[in-house]
Design an enzyme around this catalytic site. Structure first.
Site, PDB file in Angstrom:
ATOM      1  CG  ASP A 133       3.808  32.961  36.406  1.00  0.00           C
ATOM      2  OD1 ASP A 133       2.656  33.351  36.140  1.00  0.00           O
ATOM      3  OD2 ASP A 133       4.409  33.311  37.435  1.00  0.00           O
ATOM      4  CD1 TRP A 162       1.745  31.662  39.682  1.00  0.00           C
ATOM      5  CD2 TRP A 162       2.238  32.252  41.787  1.00  0.00           C
ATOM      6  NE1 TRP A 162       0.577  32.043  40.294  1.00  0.00           N
ATOM      7  CE2 TRP A 162       0.848  32.410  41.579  1.00  0.00           C
ATOM      8  CE3 TRP A 162       2.761  32.571  43.035  1.00  0.00           C
ATOM      9  CZ2 TRP A 162      -0.012  32.865  42.578  1.00  0.00           C
ATOM     10  CZ3 TRP A 162       1.916  33.029  44.024  1.00  0.00           C
ATOM     11  CH2 TRP A 162       0.552  33.165  43.801  1.00  0.00           C
ATOM     12  CG  ASP A 163       8.066  32.699  36.083  1.00  0.00           C
ATOM     13  OD1 ASP A 163       8.344  31.525  36.371  1.00  0.00           O
ATOM     14  OD2 ASP A 163       7.639  33.044  34.969  1.00  0.00           O
ATOM     15  CB  VAL A 164       8.376  37.616  40.634  1.00  0.00           C
ATOM     16  CG1 VAL A 164       8.999  38.571  41.651  1.00  0.00           C
ATOM     17  CG2 VAL A 164       8.351  38.254  39.243  1.00  0.00           C
TER      18      VAL A 164
END
Length: 400
Positions: A133, A162-164
């Site tokens: 991320d 961006w991970d989420v």
């Protein structure tokens, strides 16, 4: 909501992953009723001890992202361990992973075991190379427009956005693929790059389109909102508030609350501006902020809260995580329910933010590493007794 009534009841998923995106996807799918079996190497993956940790040394982070899943610990370097996991994946019919480049759990290898397999693989960059991320965020442009307007260098945001977002895309992809398989009998291969999630988001928000079409580039605005009027204000006793006016009514209420209606009208005449238009509110935001700041500075947080609550203005007070954890937004919110997390403690844990038929699927404690190894191998692969004991003795499977 009972398990049998859960939307994904009967769906089984194997997860081989670490850190945020895919574990978040697994937990999200488990909250919707899927049986999610997370497979880790014996001793745990790279995220098993990640901070923050409880006094016991148990990772609060790992426990938070693995609520409600089952944990199997296998020697993933041994051929026998890899074969066990291949059998688990074939039995489940769905694999989600961000551990890329492993031939033994590739799409090609696994479809030989099950033709209708759903295989979802997350990579870092669009070319398949590694990225996380924080590096993806740096490469896409957001840090260059984050922070105070006068700041010259990049500023990273705290949220691993961006991970989420990627994790939720993974969950969406699985649900779509399961639906297609139910309809047609066909499995599928889904690949998703963290970088592409960030690029797609930047494109959808116009941040990439703007330089392509207009030849202009977004600039730092501090706590202002691009294209609208929004700003942070501080009360006389030091509390900070975020104020947003998206419509003419919002803005009109702000001028009336702050007693600046006449001054704002005079400013509009002087600038030949129309503050009913969002573009002019944005264009002359600094002048407007100067007018509104005085009222906020002359009132306490309590007075400001009371005043704002009687208007249509969009607002809230800035709070710390500790303040939020102790507030009604958590303690009186049906999203949260009491949870005893072994080795961490008792706390209010969030279930799924989706309320299904008016009910939030509640949080379920995360397992310890390998807690479900014996049960999963017995129930799904028929391995038990002496065979299971032999695997544990050989170090192929954990004894949990």
């Amino acid at each position: 909501m009972t398990t049998s009534a859960a939307p994904l009841a009967g769906v089984r998923i194997v997860e081989i992953a670490s850190f945020v995106a895919v574990p978040l996807a697994g937990m999200t799918l488990a909250q919707l009723g899927a049986e999610v079996i997370r497979v880790d190497p014996i001793g745990g993956g790279a995220d098993y001890h990640r901070w923050p940790v409880a006094d016991t040394g148990t990772s609060i982070y790992w426990s938070g992202l693995n609520k409600g899943v089952r944990s199997v610990a296998i020697d993933l370097r041994a051929d026998a361990g890899q074969r066990l996991v291949q059998r688990l994946i074939a039995d489940a019919g769905v694999l989600i992973t961000n551990v890329v480049g492993r031939q033994w759990h590739s799409y090609e290898a696994l479809t030989g075991e099950r033709a209708d397999l759903i295989h979802v693989e997350v990579s870092g960059r669009g070319d398949g190379s590694t990225g996380v991320d924080y590096t993806v965020n740096a490469a896409v442009g957001f840090p260059m427009v984050t922070g105070p307007a006068e700041h010259g260098g990049p500023i990273n945001h705290v949220l691993p956005a961006w991970d989420v977002t990627c994790g939720l895309y993974v969950a969406l992809g699985v649900i779509a693929a399961v639906r297609r398989r139910d309809d047609t009998g066909a499995g599928g291969r889904i690949t998703l790059a963290l970088e592409n999630v960030a690029l797609a988001t930047a494109g959808a928000l116009g941040l990439l389109t703007e330089p392509m079409v207009n030849g202009t580039e977004r600039q730092r605005l501090g706590n202002a909102i691009y294209g609208q009027y929004g700003q942070t204000f501080t009360s006389g006793d030091g509390a900070s508030f975020m104020i947003v006016t998206l419509t003419p009514r919002h803005f009109r209420d702000l001028t009336e609350l702050t007693g600046t209606a006449k001054a704002v009208a005079a400013l509009a005449d002087a600038l030949d501006a129309d503050f009913a238009e969002e573009g002019d509110r944005y264009r002359y935001r600094d002048a407007l902020t100067g007018l509104f700041t005085v009222w906020f500075a002359e009132h306490t947080a309590e007075e400001i809260t009371a005043g704002l609550s009687a208007t249509s203005i969009l607002w809230d007070r800035y709070r710390t995580f500790s303040e939020v954890a102790a507030s009604d937004r958590v303690t009186a919110n049906p999203l949260f329910s009491p949870l005893h997390q072994p080795r961490v403690g008792d706390y209010l844990a969030a279930g799924s933010p989706l309320a299904i038929d008016g009910v939030h699927p509640p949080a379920v404690a995360a397992p310890a590493l390998g807690d479900d190894t014996a049960a999963v191998l017995r129930d799904r692969l028929g391995i038990g007794g002496e065979e299971l004991a032999r695997l544990v003795e050989q170090g192929i499977g954990a004894g949990g």
